[in-house]
Design an enzyme around this catalytic site. Structure first.
Site, PDB file in Angstrom:
ATOM      1  N   TYR A   1     -28.871 -30.294  22.610  1.00 24.30           N
ATOM      2  CA  TYR A   1     -28.165 -29.183  21.979  1.00 24.30           C
ATOM      3  C   TYR A   1     -28.780 -28.844  20.617  1.00 24.30           C
ATOM      4  CZ  TYR A   1     -24.290 -26.331  20.231  1.00 24.30           C
ATOM      5  OH  TYR A   1     -23.522 -25.308  19.728  1.00 24.30           O
TER       6      TYR A   1
ATOM      7  N   SER B   1     -25.641 -22.530  15.464  1.00 23.75           N
ATOM      8  CA  SER B   1     -24.626 -23.567  15.306  1.00 23.75           C
ATOM      9  C   SER B   1     -24.903 -24.238  13.976  1.00 23.75           C
ATOM     10  CB  SER B   1     -24.736 -24.600  16.438  1.00 23.75           C
ATOM     11  OG  SER B   1     -23.926 -25.728  16.166  1.00 23.75           O
TER      12      SER B   1
END
Length: 251
Positions: free
Chosen positions: A156, A143
């Site tokens: 995350y 990401s």
């Protein structure tokens, strides 16, 4: 055209996983759609349409070692080999400062994003080094959070930084076995999870603003490119992002 290439996609029932699995299937890869929801997997395969390559739905919770091992045993029985693993299954938690995050939420995000990628990579690596011809490719879904966090995203972001470490180590350890490993870092692909970005999400300065997004098909195209390289070449890191998203620049 179909071939004997076999791809395994986790989290393939929706979003990025579905888009990538569909693109690989249409590119001629025999494709395993992996996820926890059988109906979503079956619907994703139906939505992909008729192809020369074969699709197989396998229900698996990637946080469970026995289920992961069983899945890869099923795959090798069905296809005889594993050429590609795309570690895509992932989750986040609502924006919160670290003192507001329950330990249970942390453990769940780590289990899915990191432990799941470890378990699937472990099983795929074992198959790839022992099959004939030897070798294969593992692509991890990172990401842009692997480089720059969003506010309130400790679980995350921490797991995506850890995925980068997994990618680098697998790229090194896979060399003797012709196993390549790379990572795609994705920014603002328009999936169901990303819809709130088009309305307004918190920025680094505390304001709420809508963000630019891109078609998830761009991600699928990028993964198909990475997957299609010969094993003597590797995209170690690729960032695919909405051009106008607030990522490059000061927060």
């Amino acid at each position: 055209m179909s071939s004997n290439r076999v791809a395994v996609i986790t989290g393939a029932g929706k979003g990025i996983g579905k888009a990538v699995a569909t693109a690989l299937l249409r590119d001629g890869w025999n494709t395993v759609f992996c996820g926890r929801n059988r109906r979503a997997l079956d619907d994703a395969i139906t939505d992909a349409g008729k192809t020369d390559a074969r699709a197989l739905a396998v229900v698996c919770d990637v946080t469970k070692p026995d289920q992961v091992d069983d899945m890869f045993e099923t795959i090798t029985e069905a296809f005889g080999r594993v050429d590609l693993l795309f570690n895509n299954a992932g989750m986040g938690y609502k924006a919160s400062t670290i003192d507001e995050i329950p330990v249970e939420a942390w453990n769940e995000v780590v289990a899915v994003n990191l432990t799941g990628s470890f378990l699937c990579s472990r099983a795929a690596f074992a198959a790839m080094r022992r099959q004939e011809p030897m070798g294969g490719r593992i692509i991890n879904n990172g990401s842009v959070s692997a480089h720059a966090p969003r506010p309130g995203s400790v679980p995350y972001t921490a797991t995506k930084h850890a995925i980068t470490g997994l990618t680098k180590t697998l790229a090194l350890d896979g060399r003797p076995f012709d196993i390549a490993c790379g990572q795609i870092d994705i920014g603002n692909a328009l999936t169901e999870m990303a819809v709130p970005m088009t309305v307004g999400v918190q920025q680094a300065d505390g304001s709420i603003a809508a963000e630019a997004v891109m078609d998830v098909a761009r991600v699928a195209e990028a993964v198909v490119y990475m997957a299609g390289l010969p094993l003597d070449a590797n995209v170690l890191f690729m960032t695919v992002m909405a051009t106008k998203m607030p990522y490059v620049g000061r927060g």
